[in-house]
Scaffold this motif. Sequence first.
Motif, mmCIF file in Angstrom:
data_model
loop_
_atom_site.group_PDB
_atom_site.id
_atom_site.type_symbol
_atom_site.label_atom_id
_atom_site.label_comp_id
_atom_site.label_asym_id
_atom_site.label_seq_id
_atom_site.Cartn_x
_atom_site.Cartn_y
_atom_site.Cartn_z
ATOM 1 N N LEU A 141 0.781 -1.172 -0.005
ATOM 2 C CA LEU A 141 -0.002 0.022 -0.037
ATOM 3 C C LEU A 141 0.973 1.295 0.130
ATOM 4 N N HIS A 142 2.111 1.198 0.232
ATOM 5 C CA HIS A 142 3.081 2.208 0.227
ATOM 6 C C HIS A 142 3.790 2.223 -0.903
ATOM 7 N N THR A 143 3.453 1.532 -1.993
ATOM 8 C CA THR A 143 4.177 1.586 -3.324
ATOM 9 C C THR A 143 3.039 1.884 -4.512
ATOM 10 N N PRO A 144 3.577 2.075 -5.795
ATOM 11 C CA PRO A 144 2.579 2.034 -6.713
ATOM 12 C C PRO A 144 2.054 0.690 -7.441
ATOM 13 N N LEU A 145 2.365 -0.170 -6.749
ATOM 14 C CA LEU A 145 1.883 -1.762 -6.949
ATOM 15 C C LEU A 145 0.644 -1.820 -6.951
ATOM 16 N N THR A 146 -0.146 -2.549 -7.945
ATOM 17 C CA THR A 146 -1.596 -2.566 -7.874
ATOM 18 C C THR A 146 -1.967 -3.725 -7.185
ATOM 19 N N VAL A 147 -2.703 -3.543 -6.159
ATOM 20 C CA VAL A 147 -3.428 -4.760 -5.351
ATOM 21 C C VAL A 147 -4.697 -5.409 -6.324
ATOM 22 N N LYS A 216 0.892 7.710 2.561
ATOM 23 C CA LYS A 216 0.449 7.824 3.969
ATOM 24 C C LYS A 216 -0.781 7.112 3.929
ATOM 25 N N VAL A 217 -0.802 5.855 4.480
ATOM 26 C CA VAL A 217 -2.314 5.146 4.680
ATOM 27 C C VAL A 217 -2.814 5.702 5.931
ATOM 28 N N TYR A 218 -4.066 5.863 5.743
ATOM 29 C CA TYR A 218 -5.031 6.175 6.886
ATOM 30 C C TYR A 218 -6.447 5.778 6.688
#
Length: 277
Positions: A141-147, A216-218
């Motif tokens: 989630l802190h990278t541009p990788l697509t989940v 920044k994940v929130y």
Amino acid sequence: MNHVDLRPKKRSALRIWLGTQFYILKRWLEWKIGNKTYATELTSEMLPYKSFSHKTPTLRKLKDVDMWYQHNKVINLRLAVKKINGVVIRPGESFSYWKLIGKPTRKKGYVDGMVLFYGTFKPGLGGGLCQLSNLIYWMALHTPLTVTERYRHSFDVFPDSKRTQPFGSGATCSYNYLDLQLRNDTDHAFQLCVKLEEDELVGEWRLEKPPLHVYKVYEKEHSITSAYWGGYLRHNVIHRKVINLSGKEVDDQYVTENHAIMMYEPLLTASEQEQSG
């Protein structure tokens, strides 16, 4: 939100087993004849730039949970880490958690660990590997990788004591149909590095080019509500802020929405949570 959808469904052991076998076969066929290109390259040579790192404790005392579960989890994690550490995801490739690890078996050295099951826990072969999938997902989630595939926990089993991440920021796993999959939609390679260091599981995403953003994940819209059929439900929405190298926020992205049945009293004090967790 429809509370009825979250209410636990009573199913026979036979139906659960048959359903599990069906989805395992479906996943296996997807791996064999699907159109995805999966990352398989493992290397000890690390890519030059760090994107994001994180670590979590492997031994955590939980109320009414014997510590042998935790120690066996470490055995399982050591085996799984060897199958994933150093994997390189080239542009256009997908990462599949279970395709890399394979099926946990006693022949491979896996032992019984803690497996969450319908709001409680029980011994299960390979138990504890969710800590690794949780770590990988949180870092992704802190990278541009697509989940492209991730499953949330249906039950909130343990209180928030010492929790440093938002509720619902993990990824549950079960071989092989509850998988964690990521796709590299960028123009450069990513590398996942994971290891066990003393009593911690340590992970890092690395790049072949310098990162252009930080994340920044929130959580938003966090709430705890009572269900008419009894108990409590927990809800939130996960977002992330995208910040460029100048420190300017350039985007605020929706990540996922979580709903879970709480398996503990939501009004515990901090000290009571410490004893329960």
